[in-house]
Motif scaffolding. Structure first.
Motif, short mmCIF file in Angstrom:
data_model
loop_
_atom_site.label_atom_id
_atom_site.label_comp_id
_atom_site.label_asym_id
_atom_site.label_seq_id
_atom_site.Cartn_x
_atom_site.Cartn_y
_atom_site.Cartn_z
N TYR B 72 0.86 -1.33 -0.06
CA TYR B 72 0.07 0.09 -0.10
C TYR B 72 0.85 1.36 -0.10
O TYR B 72 0.34 2.25 -0.43
CB TYR B 72 -0.77 -0.03 1.23
CG TYR B 72 -0.35 -0.26 2.50
CD1 TYR B 72 0.14 1.03 3.17
CD2 TYR B 72 -0.14 -1.37 2.96
CE1 TYR B 72 0.70 1.04 4.43
CE2 TYR B 72 0.63 -1.42 4.31
CZ TYR B 72 1.17 -0.36 5.01
OH TYR B 72 1.65 -0.26 6.14
N LEU B 75 2.56 3.87 -3.86
CA LEU B 75 2.60 5.14 -4.66
C LEU B 75 3.47 6.20 -4.19
O LEU B 75 4.40 6.86 -4.67
CB LEU B 75 1.08 5.66 -4.46
CG LEU B 75 0.98 6.75 -5.23
CD1 LEU B 75 1.09 6.59 -6.83
CD2 LEU B 75 -0.62 7.23 -5.17
N VAL B 76 3.50 6.28 -2.69
CA VAL B 76 4.40 7.16 -2.13
C VAL B 76 5.78 6.81 -2.24
O VAL B 76 6.49 7.88 -2.54
CB VAL B 76 4.04 6.84 -0.45
CG1 VAL B 76 5.13 8.02 0.27
CG2 VAL B 76 2.73 7.55 -0.09
N VAL B 79 6.93 7.70 -5.79
CA VAL B 79 6.96 9.41 -6.01
C VAL B 79 8.36 9.67 -5.65
O VAL B 79 8.94 10.30 -6.20
CB VAL B 79 5.89 10.19 -5.25
CG1 VAL B 79 6.00 11.56 -5.30
CG2 VAL B 79 4.36 9.71 -6.11
N VAL B 80 8.55 9.24 -4.16
CA VAL B 80 9.66 9.59 -3.67
C VAL B 80 11.19 9.16 -4.58
O VAL B 80 12.01 9.88 -4.83
CB VAL B 80 9.99 9.01 -2.28
CG1 VAL B 80 11.40 9.27 -1.66
CG2 VAL B 80 8.89 9.68 -1.61
N LEU B 118 5.73 8.19 -13.73
CA LEU B 118 5.10 7.54 -12.75
C LEU B 118 3.76 6.33 -13.30
O LEU B 118 3.90 5.31 -13.17
CB LEU B 118 4.18 8.41 -11.93
CG LEU B 118 3.42 7.89 -10.75
CD1 LEU B 118 4.39 7.31 -9.60
CD2 LEU B 118 2.55 8.94 -10.09
N LEU B 122 3.83 2.41 -12.60
CA LEU B 122 2.42 1.78 -12.29
C LEU B 122 2.30 0.74 -13.23
O LEU B 122 1.74 -0.46 -12.87
CB LEU B 122 1.68 2.84 -12.23
CG LEU B 122 1.52 3.92 -10.93
CD1 LEU B 122 0.73 4.76 -11.03
CD2 LEU B 122 1.45 3.15 -9.44
N PHE B 123 2.45 0.85 -14.51
CA PHE B 123 2.07 0.02 -15.28
C PHE B 123 2.86 -1.30 -15.40
O PHE B 123 2.36 -2.51 -15.25
CB PHE B 123 2.25 0.48 -16.81
CG PHE B 123 0.77 1.27 -17.42
CD1 PHE B 123 -0.36 0.40 -17.70
CD2 PHE B 123 0.76 2.57 -17.69
CE1 PHE B 123 -1.39 1.07 -17.91
CE2 PHE B 123 -0.19 3.16 -18.16
CZ PHE B 123 -1.36 2.58 -18.38
#
Lengths: 226, 193
Positions: B72, B75-76, B79-80, B118, B122-123
């Motif tokens: 979970y 995402l965070v 980004v970092v 990003l 994710l893909f």
């Protein structure tokens, strides 16, 4: 933070129409084009973005005196990413179907420049109520724009509105509008209509690739009002 | 584990599902930096470069998150990682090749908020690509982004001498052009099978 309510309304209306983040500032184009092929998807995307926008604006404006200037962009992005994770889980809980249809674009709200732009240019300098009013306005502006896109593309592209068939069986849908190419056409058309109704002055300060230049130019001299 | 062949992944990201024209990722630089051919090339190169680096980094970080059972935080963490990658690449290029830095320099910081990067991370996670598949996917996506940007810059260059109604000038016209370009890229749909 002693705001007059009418001033707040003004901020809201500014975001909704006069400085609409999509039509005037040309921000947040990626989700606008990508998930506007049906009205439901478009609305879900608009609402999710508004949720993140308002929540992160509120938190950032509360923390604005505590965030060190040097790392503020990184802090904003982290706050935004946390709320996007919340929004994604929420959407998954409310409607798994919509969540699947939107795919990775819910996560991509993080890099929606409307939110970072609002955090940088407004929420980090204003009190809670004003920030929330501004965020609500911009969120409503984005939702309005993506709703127009979704409506235009679904009504013409598949002859239905929110899944309800509008025209008789003899209607031949313009399939091109729900394909990727049609997204560009529909947005171009909407921009033309907006320009016709209220002409946009061609200021150079448009598009999110320009946002990143802001910190150096505007805040290089350390003139951040906190 | 995904069983797509490397060649298919490359062609798919490069042409069939072009990041800009089919997935609408990285529209901002596509509209903003495509006015001149030379800047379009450089922006494309910078994005491809960062894509390659951050794709590898994102693969590593996802394995780590899987190991500690904290997906979970995906995402965070991404980004970092991407922001850090961009910083590192910038510092590295500045030290090793000032000429390249001169060429790419202005564009590197802009890439941090580029959704194509990003989106790529994710893909590749949602499709379960392994390390080499991720790298090839990044190469294809970067190539596709550059291709779209360069074609667009060429088209806009040709339009400079044309007579255009006042109302249409600017972004609206660019979007119409992008629509036509996207339609023509749909022709590649049969390539991968």
């Amino acid at each position: 933070m002693n705001d007059q309510p009418d001033f707040d309304m003004n901020l809201f209306l500014k975001g909704l129409w006069r400085e609409n983040p999509v039509f005037v500032q040309l921000l947040g184009m990626c989700p606008l084009l990508a998930v506007s092929n049906t009205v439901i998807n478009a609305l879900a995307m608009g609402l999710a973005t508004s949720f993140v926008l308002v929540m992160s604006a509120a938190l950032i404006s509360l923390l604005r005196n505590r965030i060190p200037k040097e790392v503020r962009i990184a802090t904003f992005i982290l706050i935004i990413a946390s709320f996007v994770t919340c929004a994604e889980l929420l959407l998954q809980a409310i409607s798994l179907e919509t969540h699947r249809a939107l795919g990775p674009f819910v996560s991509l709200i993080v890099v929606n420049c409307i939110i970072l732009g609002q955090a940088e240019s407004f929420a980090s300098k204003n009190g809670l109520l004003r920030s929330v009013a501004d965020a609500l306005g911009r969120g409503a502006g984005f939702t309005f724009a993506i709703f127009c896109m979704g409506g235009l593309r679904e009504v013409i592209g598949s002859g239905s509105f929110m899944g309800q068939a509008l025209f008789g069986a003899q209607y031949q849908p313009w399939v091109i509008l729900i394909l990727p190419g049609g997204g560009f056409f529909a947005l171009g058309l909407l921009l033309l209509i907006y320009n016709r109704i209220s002409p946009v002055s061609r200021s150079p300060q448009r598009g999110c690739h320009l946002l990143q230049e802001l910190p150096d130019k505007k805040f290089g001299a350390g003139k951040v009002k906190t | 584990m995904n069983s797509d062949s490397l060649g298919y992944i490359f062609i798919n990201a490069l042409l069939i599902n072009n990041f800009v024209l089919a997935y609408f990722l990285g529209i901002c630089p596509f509209l903003g930096v495509s006015a001149k051919l030379s800047t379009a090339w450089r922006m494309g190169a910078a994005v491809s470069f960062v894509m390659l680096v951050s794709s590898a980094a994102a693969y590593g970080i996802y394995q780590l998150l899987l190991a500690i059972d904290a997906t979970y935080l995906k995402l965070v963490a991404y980004v970092v990682v991407i922001a850090a990658c961009v910083q590192l690449v910038e510092m590295f290029v500045k030290k090793t090749s000032p000429a390249l830095f001169q060429a790419l320099g202005i564009f590197l910081p802009l890439i941090t908020t580029n959704c194509a990067i990003l989106g790529l991370a994710l893909f590749q996670t949602s499709r379960d690509y392994n390390f080499w598949q991720s790298l090839v996917f990044a190469l294809g996506a970067g190539g596709g982004f550059t291709l779209a940007l360069v074609i667009m810059a060429g088209l806009r260059h040709e339009l400079r001498l044309a007579q255009i109604p006042n109302l249409v000038e600017g972004t609206a016209l660019t979007l119409m052009l992008a629509g036509i370009l996207s339609m023509s890229f749909m022709g590649f749909a049969g390539l991968g099978g």
